[in-house]
Every structure is written in C-alpha cells, then in structure tokens.
Design an enzyme around this catalytic site. Structure first.
Site, PDB file in Angstrom:
ATOM      1  N   CYS A  45     -11.186  -4.582  20.082  1.00 15.99           N
ATOM      2  CA  CYS A  45     -11.193  -5.391  21.310  1.00 15.99           C
ATOM      3  C   CYS A  45     -12.608  -5.594  21.822  1.00 15.99           C
ATOM      4  CB  CYS A  45     -10.313  -4.751  22.380  1.00 15.99           C
ATOM      5  SG  CYS A  45     -11.052  -3.294  23.157  1.00 15.99           S
ATOM      6  N   CYS A  63      -6.583  -3.543   3.741  1.00 16.03           N
ATOM      7  CA  CYS A  63      -6.460  -2.080   3.731  1.00 16.03           C
ATOM      8  C   CYS A  63      -7.224  -1.449   2.568  1.00 16.03           C
ATOM      9  CB  CYS A  63      -5.009  -1.631   3.719  1.00 16.03           C
ATOM     10  SG  CYS A  63      -4.887   0.176   3.836  1.00 16.03           S
ATOM     11  N   ARG A 119      -3.212   0.335  20.395  1.00 13.11           N
ATOM     12  CA  ARG A 119      -2.715   1.374  19.482  1.00 13.11           C
ATOM     13  C   ARG A 119      -1.409   2.018  19.972  1.00 13.11           C
ATOM     14  NH1 ARG A 119      -0.516   3.897  16.586  1.00 13.11           N
ATOM     15  NH2 ARG A 119      -1.150   5.323  14.913  1.00 13.11           N
ATOM     16  N   CYS A 123      -9.778   1.718  17.909  1.00 15.04           N
ATOM     17  CA  CYS A 123      -9.790   0.930  19.148  1.00 15.04           C
ATOM     18  C   CYS A 123      -8.544   1.323  19.934  1.00 15.04           C
ATOM     19  CB  CYS A 123      -9.763  -0.558  18.798  1.00 15.04           C
ATOM     20  SG  CYS A 123      -9.368  -1.663  20.178  1.00 15.04           S
ATOM     21  N   HIS A 152       1.018  -4.272   5.785  1.00 15.90           N
ATOM     22  CA  HIS A 152      -0.234  -4.295   6.552  1.00 15.90           C
ATOM     23  C   HIS A 152      -1.425  -4.731   5.726  1.00 15.90           C
ATOM     24  CE1 HIS A 152      -0.171  -0.376   4.598  1.00 15.90           C
ATOM     25  NE2 HIS A 152      -1.486  -0.379   4.694  1.00 15.90           N
ATOM     26  N   GLU A 153      -1.178  -5.230   4.495  1.00 12.80           N
ATOM     27  CA  GLU A 153      -2.298  -5.647   3.640  1.00 12.80           C
ATOM     28  C   GLU A 153      -2.054  -7.108   3.285  1.00 12.80           C
ATOM     29  OE1 GLU A 153      -4.211  -2.497   0.705  1.00 12.80           O
ATOM     30  OE2 GLU A 153      -2.924  -3.807  -0.450  1.00 12.80           O
ATOM     31  N   CYS A 185     -14.285   1.247  21.379  1.00 10.07           N
ATOM     32  CA  CYS A 185     -15.128   0.159  20.857  1.00 10.07           C
ATOM     33  C   CYS A 185     -16.555   0.252  21.397  1.00 10.07           C
ATOM     34  CB  CYS A 185     -14.527  -1.199  21.215  1.00 10.07           C
ATOM     35  SG  CYS A 185     -13.095  -1.639  20.210  1.00 10.07           S
ATOM     36  N   CYS A 240       0.865  -1.183   0.000  1.00 12.58           N
ATOM     37  CA  CYS A 240       0.000   0.000   0.000  1.00 12.58           C
ATOM     38  C   CYS A 240       0.900   1.232   0.000  1.00 12.58           C
ATOM     39  CB  CYS A 240      -0.866  -0.056   1.253  1.00 12.58           C
ATOM     40  SG  CYS A 240      -1.757   1.463   1.657  1.00 12.58           S
ATOM     41  N   HIS A 241       0.361   2.351  -0.444  1.00 15.16           N
ATOM     42  CA  HIS A 241       1.184   3.563  -0.453  1.00 15.16           C
ATOM     43  C   HIS A 241       1.685   3.916   0.954  1.00 15.16           C
ATOM     44  CE1 HIS A 241       2.408   7.200  -2.771  1.00 15.16           C
ATOM     45  NE2 HIS A 241       2.685   7.550  -1.541  1.00 15.16           N
ATOM     46  N   THR A 242       0.939   3.512   1.973  1.00 15.74           N
ATOM     47  CA  THR A 242       1.365   3.833   3.349  1.00 15.74           C
ATOM     48  C   THR A 242       2.676   3.122   3.699  1.00 15.74           C
ATOM     49  OG1 THR A 242      -0.943   4.152   3.939  1.00 15.74           O
ATOM     50  CG2 THR A 242       0.602   3.888   5.764  1.00 15.74           C
ATOM     51  N   ARG A 272      -2.334  -2.419  -7.416  1.00 15.22           N
ATOM     52  CA  ARG A 272      -1.822  -3.269  -6.350  1.00 15.22           C
ATOM     53  C   ARG A 272      -1.044  -4.439  -6.962  1.00 15.22           C
ATOM     54  NH1 ARG A 272      -2.263   0.371  -3.017  1.00 15.22           N
ATOM     55  NH2 ARG A 272      -3.441   0.185  -1.077  1.00 15.22           N
ATOM     56  N   CYS A 327     -12.984  -1.509  24.928  1.00 15.73           N
ATOM     57  CA  CYS A 327     -12.412  -0.212  25.311  1.00 15.73           C
ATOM     58  C   CYS A 327     -13.443   0.905  25.092  1.00 15.73           C
ATOM     59  CB  CYS A 327     -11.125   0.059  24.532  1.00 15.73           C
ATOM     60  SG  CYS A 327     -11.395   0.480  22.802  1.00 15.73           S
TER      61      CYS A 327
HETATM   62  N1  LIG Z   1      -6.838   6.654   5.932  1.00 14.85           N
HETATM   63  C1  LIG Z   1      -6.628   5.385   5.682  1.00 14.85           C
HETATM   64  O1  LIG Z   1      -7.179   4.496   6.350  1.00 14.85           O
HETATM   65  C2  LIG Z   1      -5.737   4.988   4.576  1.00 14.85           C
HETATM   66  C3  LIG Z   1      -4.963   5.928   3.923  1.00 14.85           C
HETATM   67  N2  LIG Z   1      -4.167   5.565   2.861  1.00 14.85           N
HETATM   68  C4  LIG Z   1      -3.475   6.629   2.160  1.00 14.85           C
HETATM   69  O2  LIG Z   1      -4.213   6.886   0.962  1.00 14.85           O
HETATM   70  C5  LIG Z   1      -3.350   7.451  -0.015  1.00 14.85           C
HETATM   71  C6  LIG Z   1      -3.493   6.693  -1.329  1.00 14.85           C
HETATM   72  O3  LIG Z   1      -2.980   5.380  -1.224  1.00 14.85           O
HETATM   73  P1  LIG Z   1      -2.843   4.463  -2.555  1.00 14.85           P
HETATM   74  O4  LIG Z   1      -4.108   4.483  -3.327  1.00 14.85           O
HETATM   75  O5  LIG Z   1      -2.263   3.171  -2.096  1.00 14.85           O
HETATM   76  O6  LIG Z   1      -1.732   5.305  -3.328  1.00 14.85           O
HETATM   77  P2  LIG Z   1      -1.313   5.372  -4.873  1.00 14.85           P
HETATM   78  O7  LIG Z   1       0.064   5.916  -4.901  1.00 14.85           O
HETATM   79  O8  LIG Z   1      -1.564   4.077  -5.540  1.00 14.85           O
HETATM   80  O9  LIG Z   1      -2.338   6.434  -5.500  1.00 14.85           O
HETATM   81  C7  LIG Z   1      -2.201   7.817  -5.385  1.00 14.85           C
HETATM   82  C8  LIG Z   1      -2.726   8.452  -6.672  1.00 14.85           C
HETATM   83  O10 LIG Z   1      -2.713   9.876  -6.513  1.00 14.85           O
HETATM   84  C9  LIG Z   1      -2.316  10.454  -7.741  1.00 14.85           C
HETATM   85  N3  LIG Z   1      -1.820  11.806  -7.477  1.00 14.85           N
HETATM   86  C10 LIG Z   1      -0.621  12.173  -6.949  1.00 14.85           C
HETATM   87  N4  LIG Z   1      -0.551  13.522  -6.848  1.00 14.85           N
HETATM   88  C11 LIG Z   1      -1.720  14.007  -7.322  1.00 14.85           C
HETATM   89  C12 LIG Z   1      -2.263  15.326  -7.465  1.00 14.85           C
HETATM   90  N5  LIG Z   1      -1.579  16.404  -7.092  1.00 14.85           N
HETATM   91  N6  LIG Z   1      -3.510  15.471  -7.991  1.00 14.85           N
HETATM   92  C13 LIG Z   1      -4.220  14.370  -8.388  1.00 14.85           C
HETATM   93  N7  LIG Z   1      -3.756  13.096  -8.278  1.00 14.85           N
HETATM   94  C14 LIG Z   1      -2.527  12.920  -7.736  1.00 14.85           C
HETATM   95  C15 LIG Z   1      -1.260   9.496  -8.275  1.00 14.85           C
HETATM   96  O11 LIG Z   1      -1.067   9.671  -9.675  1.00 14.85           O
HETATM   97  C16 LIG Z   1      -1.882   8.145  -7.914  1.00 14.85           C
HETATM   98  O12 LIG Z   1      -2.705   7.670  -8.963  1.00 14.85           O
HETATM   99  C17 LIG Z   1      -1.950   7.406   0.604  1.00 14.85           C
HETATM  100  O13 LIG Z   1      -1.696   8.658   1.206  1.00 14.85           O
HETATM  101  C18 LIG Z   1      -2.081   6.341   1.670  1.00 14.85           C
HETATM  102  O14 LIG Z   1      -1.110   6.497   2.663  1.00 14.85           O
HETATM  103  C19 LIG Z   1      -4.120   4.280   2.414  1.00 14.85           C
HETATM  104  C20 LIG Z   1      -4.850   3.314   3.034  1.00 14.85           C
HETATM  105  C21 LIG Z   1      -5.674   3.564   4.209  1.00 14.85           C
HETATM  106  N1  LIG Z   2       1.852   6.771  11.424  1.00 11.81           N
HETATM  107  C1  LIG Z   2       1.121   7.770  10.733  1.00 11.81           C
HETATM  108  C2  LIG Z   2      -0.360   7.453  10.786  1.00 11.81           C
HETATM  109  C3  LIG Z   2      -0.783   7.078   9.444  1.00 11.81           C
HETATM  110  C4  LIG Z   2      -2.268   6.868   9.360  1.00 11.81           C
HETATM  111  O1  LIG Z   2      -3.030   7.794   9.459  1.00 11.81           O
HETATM  112  N2  LIG Z   2      -2.669   5.625   9.152  1.00 11.81           N
HETATM  113  C5  LIG Z   2      -4.018   5.295   8.819  1.00 11.81           C
HETATM  114  C6  LIG Z   2      -4.026   4.039   8.077  1.00 11.81           C
HETATM  115  S1  LIG Z   2      -3.077   4.162   6.613  1.00 11.81           S
HETATM  116  C7  LIG Z   2      -3.191   2.676   5.933  1.00 11.81           C
HETATM  117  O2  LIG Z   2      -2.692   2.432   4.897  1.00 11.81           O
HETATM  118  C8  LIG Z   2      -4.892   5.069  10.040  1.00 11.81           C
HETATM  119  O3  LIG Z   2      -5.770   4.238  10.078  1.00 11.81           O
HETATM  120  N3  LIG Z   2      -4.723   5.842  11.026  1.00 11.81           N
HETATM  121  C9  LIG Z   2      -5.391   5.649  12.281  1.00 11.81           C
HETATM  122  C10 LIG Z   2      -4.409   5.201  13.319  1.00 11.81           C
HETATM  123  O4  LIG Z   2      -4.823   4.883  14.426  1.00 11.81           O
HETATM  124  O5  LIG Z   2      -3.202   5.170  12.982  1.00 11.81           O
HETATM  125  C11 LIG Z   2       1.331   9.150  11.308  1.00 11.81           C
HETATM  126  O6  LIG Z   2       1.684   9.250  12.474  1.00 11.81           O
HETATM  127  O7  LIG Z   2       1.128  10.081  10.539  1.00 11.81           O
HETATM  128 ZN   LIG Z   3      -2.765   0.739   3.592  1.00 10.28          ZN
HETATM  129 ZN   LIG Z   4     -11.223  -1.513  21.620  1.00  7.03          ZN
END
Ligand SMILES: NC(=O)C1=CN([C@@H]2O[C@H](COP(=O)(O)OP(=O)(O)OC[C@H]3O[C@@H](n4cnc5c(N)ncnc54)[C@H](O)[C@@H]3O)[C@@H](O)[C@H]2O)C=CC1
Ligand SMILES: N[C@@H](CCC(=O)N[C@@H](CSC=O)C(=O)NCC(=O)O)C(=O)O
Ligand SMILES: [Zn+2]
Ligand SMILES: [Zn+2]
Length: 369
Positions: free
Chosen positions: A92, A169, A110, A106, A62-63, A98, A40-42, A364, A95
């Site tokens: 859990c 993820c 964490r 949760c 993580h995926e 949860c 994943c990008h993360t 992916r 907590c």
């Molecule tokens: N909040 C959450 O739970 C999660 C957050 N993330 C985050 O989500 C984001 C995306 O992850 P992925 O899809 O795996 O990444 P990825 O790298 O596959 O996709 C990102 C896309 O953004 C595009 N992009 C880059 N700069 C841009 C701009 N200025 N304007 C428009 N498009 C632009 C790229 O061309 C690419 O297609 C990352 O920051 C990742 O860390 C990922 C999983 C869970």
């Molecule tokens: N370590 C980072 C935190 C990054 C972040 O926000 N992670 C996401 C998941 S990204 C998955 O690909 C998230 O779920 N955050 C909630 C959490 O509890 O971490 C930082 O400190 O910026």
């Molecule tokens: Zn992820």
């Molecule tokens: Zn919990």
C-alpha cells in the site's frame, strides 16, 4: 457475471470445475480477467486441509497474470487493459510495514485476506447463491477475479502472461530469498533443501549472487538434472546416507555452509538446514510453509554459536514497486522462467496439475484460460 472457476469445496477433495458468479469491483477493487495461472505447492497445502487459515468453499490460486477489465470507485493507479500480476503480499506504501523500510510485508489488507474476504469484509464470489471465500487476496483459479488495487502489480504488455505468471510466486520467492533476505555474497557456499520451483529459483538466485558452491538436496533424484541446468554444483540425496543430512553437508563443506534454504515445508528438514550452517556465521532461511500445529526446534546452542535462523515471504520483494523490474529482467534474458514450466494445459485440466505436483513429476504446470 459468470466465470469459469475451479472451486475447493472441501479439504482433501479435487477441485470442482464450475461456473461461479462474480460481482463487480467495489471501491478500491479491480476486476481482472486471468490469462494464465500455475499451481504452487502452497495451493496444494491449503487444499489438503493443513493450512490453519484454510477456508472452504473457496477459490484458490495465487500464481497468475491477467488483464484489468474494470476498476472500482477511487482506483487511480490502474485502468482497463493494464496487464497485471496479482500479489498475495500487497504493497500500500502507507502502512507501518510499508514505511518501515525493513520488510515487504504490508498490513493494509492482510487481516481480511486471511479471512477469505475482500477488505470490506464481504466476498465477490458465489456458487448457486452460496458465498465462496477468496484466497490469499488473489484467487487466480477463476477466469474473472476481484483483487484489491494494492494487491496488483502493473507489468509490461509485451511480456507473455503464460510465463510471467510464475513471478506471482515461485520464481520471485526463490530469487528474492537469496538476494534480499540472505544477501548471499560472491564466493559463498549454499545448500538448497527441496528442488521444486522454489528450490530451483533459489539456485538461480545463488548463481546471480555468484555463489561458488551450490549444494542441491532432494529425496527425488529426478530433480537433480534440472538443478544442474540451473547451476547447482553438488547433488545430495538424503536417502543414500545413514548419517543425519546436516552431518553429511557439514562433512562435505569443511564445517558447514554459509547459507541454507529450506524449500519444502518440513520442520525436521528446517532443523537440518539450520544445523548444516557454519559455526559463527551460517544463516538458514525458512521458505517452506508447514502445517497447523507444526513447530521448529533446535538446541539454543546452535544460535548461541552464531548460526542465524530467518524466514522469507515472497522473497522479501515489494510487489508493486519491484515486480515490473523482474518482468523486465525476464524480457532481457537475465531471469529464466521458461525452464520452470514442465507442463502447459488448458485450465480445465487443473486437477491433473495438482496430481503431477504431488507425484514429483512437474515443477510448474501453466494453465491457460
Ligand atoms: N515463503 C514463501 O513465500 C513461499 C513458500 N512456499 C513454500 O515452499 C515450499 C516449496 O514449494 P514448491 O517448490 O512449489 O514445492 P514442490 O512440491 O514443487 O517442491 C518440494 C520439493 O521438496 C522435495 N522434498 C520433499 N521432502 C523432502 C525431504 N525430506 N528432503 C529433501 N527434499 C524433499 C520434493 O521431492 C520436491 O522436489 C512449500 O512448502 C510451499 O508452500 C512457496 C512459495 C512461497
Ligand atoms: N496461511 C498460512 C500462511 C502460509 C504462508 O506462510 N504463506 C507465505 C506465502 S506461501 C506462497 O506460496 C507468506 O508469504 N506468508 C506471509 C503472509 O503474510 O502470509 C498459515 O497460516 O500457515
Ligand atoms: Zn506460492
Ligand atoms: Zn502497506
């Protein structure tokens, strides 16, 4: 025991493919043999060194999906042979978080998870006698990993692990952000910034929610074809416009979108995503993760006049109770995972998977152990 692993020794360097030592599970822990993992990008973000919680040396990832090998003392909800998806958002069930009914976050593990250790404060991984950190409570870049019981979802044994690993993820995050966080209504207009796995999963979620118009935005025009396949209706490349992208979207939509999603991790785009929302009700969901020191800003007037800024982690999904249902929905054809997988490789080629992601050539890559 010995385990094949890809170790992040230093920020900004490729992973090292090595054999590490993995200790057995302690109380409340589970030893899992991974079958497949994706990148994943993360993972790339943490490896780059910009994650404020990033620790080195560590076992990232993580995926993934795998099979329980052994359970530690007191573990009752899992047994050897169970198929599992590791969760970076534990559940859990006990907590404050949860029990709140308000969040999927949760609090049980964490704090230690963020410090790269198991809940007892120690690591199960070492290389040549030197401790390696865990990552996000999952560390799926090791064939054998140790995960807290509360961080594992038990899923159907019928489901192919080299596909459902993406529910750990990317796919879940995007769909959940639409259905749980934004709660998009039928007929809505939606803008999706960034068309990687997260953005494409948002598009899939928006189709499920019966959005009328789904505007796909990316600076890499190669991403538009798959976005169209997933159901996007409009395609915008910011590079083709001289106006700020929020103005372009406002002009396209008679005043702005009902919902926007930032799926990149760029704080300037987060601002654009908020400001392209309709006055009075538009909601923008931040999914992308930004580096240490980065901050978002906008004129408070944007919020005063009814736009809403929200964030979403793991799509608001409670992993242990809800992920088995996501797997079932994949199995009965309601959730598409297969089209996210642009590449399959043996685990040993993991650094190629990172290169493809950085080059914008993959959505992916699934790595097979
Ligand atoms: N909040 C959450 O739970 C999660 C957050 N993330 C985050 O989500 C984001 C995306 O992850 P992925 O899809 O795996 O990444 P990825 O790298 O596959 O996709 C990102 C896309 O953004 C595009 N992009 C880059 N700069 C841009 C701009 N200025 N304007 C428009 N498009 C632009 C790229 O061309 C690419 O297609 C990352 O920051 C990742 O860390 C990922 C999983 C869970
Ligand atoms: N370590 C980072 C935190 C990054 C972040 O926000 N992670 C996401 C998941 S990204 C998955 O690909 C998230 O779920 N955050 C909630 C959490 O509890 O971490 C930082 O400190 O910026
Ligand atoms: Zn992820
Ligand atoms: Zn919990």
């Amino acid at each position: 025991m010995k385990s094949r692993a890809a170790v992040a020794l230093e920020a900004g360097k490729p992973l090292e493919l090595v054999e590490i030592d993995v200790e057995g599970p302690k109380a409340g822990e589970v030893l899992v043999r991974m079958a497949a993992t994706s990148v994943c990008h993360t993972d790339a973000y943490t490896l780059s060194g910009t994650d404020p919680e990033g620790l080195f040396p560590s076992v990232l990832g993580h995926e993934g999906a795998g099979v329980v090998q052994e359970v530690g003392e007191g573990v009752t909800s899992l047994k050897p042979g169970d198929h599992v998806i590791p969760l970076y958002t534990a559940e859990c069930g006990k907590c404050k978080f949860c029990l709140s009914g308000k969040t999927n976050l949760c609090g049980s593990v964490r704090a230690t998870q963020g410090k790269g250790v198991m809940p007892d404060g120690t690591s199960r991984f070492s290389l040549d006698g030197k401790m390696l950190h865990h990552y996000m409570g999952t560390s799926t870049f090791s064939e054998y990993t140790v995960v807290p019981e509360v961080s594992l979802a038990v899923v159907s044994k019928e489901a192919p692990m080299d596909k459902i690993c993406l529910l750990g993820c990317g796919v879940t995050t995007g769909i959940g952000a639409v259905l749980n966080t934004a709660k998009v209504e039928p007929g809505s207009t939606v803008a999706v910034f960034g068309l990687g796995a997260i953005g494409l999963a948002v598009i899939q979620g928006a189709v499920m929610a019966k959005a009328a118009r789904i505007i796909a935005i990316d600076v890499n025009a190669d991403k538009f074809e798959l976005a169209k396949q997933f159901g996007a209706t409009d395609f915008v490349n910011p590079k083709e416009y001289s106006d700020p992208i929020q103005q372009v979207i406002v002009d396209l939509t008679d005043g702005g979108v009902d919902y926007s999603f930032e799926c990149i991790g760029n704080v300037n785009v987060m601002r654009s995503a908020l400001e392209c929302c309709h006055k009075g009700w538009g909601e923008s969901i931040v999914i992308g993760v930004a580096g240490a020191g980065e901050e978002i800003s906008t004129r408070p007037f944007q919020l005063v006049t009814g736009r809403v800024w929200k964030g979403s982690a793991f799509g608001g999904v409670k992993g242990r109770s809800e992920l088995p249902g996501y797997v079932e929905r994949y199995m009965n054809g309601e959730i598409n995972i297969d089209d996210f997988i642009t590449h399959d490789m043996p685990f040993e080629k993991i650094n190629e998977a990172f290169e493809l992601l950085h080059a914008g050539k993959s959505i992916r890559t699934v790595l097979h152990y």
